[in-house]
Design a protein around this motif. Structure first.
Motif, PDB file in Angstrom:
ATOM      1  N   SER A 141       0.824  -1.208   0.000  1.00 43.85           N
ATOM      2  CA  SER A 141       0.000   0.000   0.000  1.00 43.85           C
ATOM      3  C   SER A 141       0.856   1.255   0.000  1.00 43.85           C
ATOM      4  O   SER A 141       0.408   2.314  -0.437  1.00 43.85           O
ATOM      5  CB  SER A 141      -0.911   0.018   1.227  1.00 43.85           C
ATOM      6  N   LYS A 142       2.075   1.143   0.463  1.00 42.39           N
ATOM      7  CA  LYS A 142       2.965   2.302   0.565  1.00 42.39           C
ATOM      8  C   LYS A 142       3.907   2.438  -0.623  1.00 42.39           C
ATOM      9  O   LYS A 142       4.688   3.380  -0.675  1.00 42.39           O
ATOM     10  CB  LYS A 142       3.797   2.194   1.848  1.00 42.39           C
ATOM     11  N   HIS A 143       3.865   1.500  -1.559  1.00 37.21           N
ATOM     12  CA  HIS A 143       4.769   1.511  -2.696  1.00 37.21           C
ATOM     13  C   HIS A 143       3.968   1.454  -4.005  1.00 37.21           C
ATOM     14  O   HIS A 143       2.883   0.882  -4.044  1.00 37.21           O
ATOM     15  CB  HIS A 143       5.722   0.318  -2.638  1.00 37.21           C
TER      16      HIS A 143
END
Length: 80
Positions: free
Chosen positions: A34-36
């Motif tokens: 979700s962060k990449h």
């Protein structure tokens, strides 16, 4: 009595290996993806959790490494 303990321990290891570990792997891959900018996090979580022998997790690790290297190279080139 010893056989019952060994059987209980063996069942616990099997449950851990086949149910709990893939669930935890899927959860952490989803949070990380979700962060990449790797694509759909749910897709990667399912791949990492459900592909046998943890090959999905290995594929995710290679893909995220490739993306991180590309981002690093782009930032390095932009600073020149």
């Amino acid at each position: 009595m010893d056989n019952l303990f060994i059987l209980t321990l063996l069942i616990g290891v099997v449950v851990l290996a086949f149910f709990i570990a893939p669930t935890l792997i899927g959860y952490f891959v989803y949070k990380h993806a979700s962060k990449h900018p790797i694509g759909h996090p749910l897709q990667w979580a399912l791949i990492a959790a459900l592909v046998p022998l943890y090959l999905g997790l290995v594929a995710y690790m290679f893909k995220i490494d490739e993306i991180d290297r590309r981002i690093y190279d782009e930032k390095k080139d932009a600073n020149k």
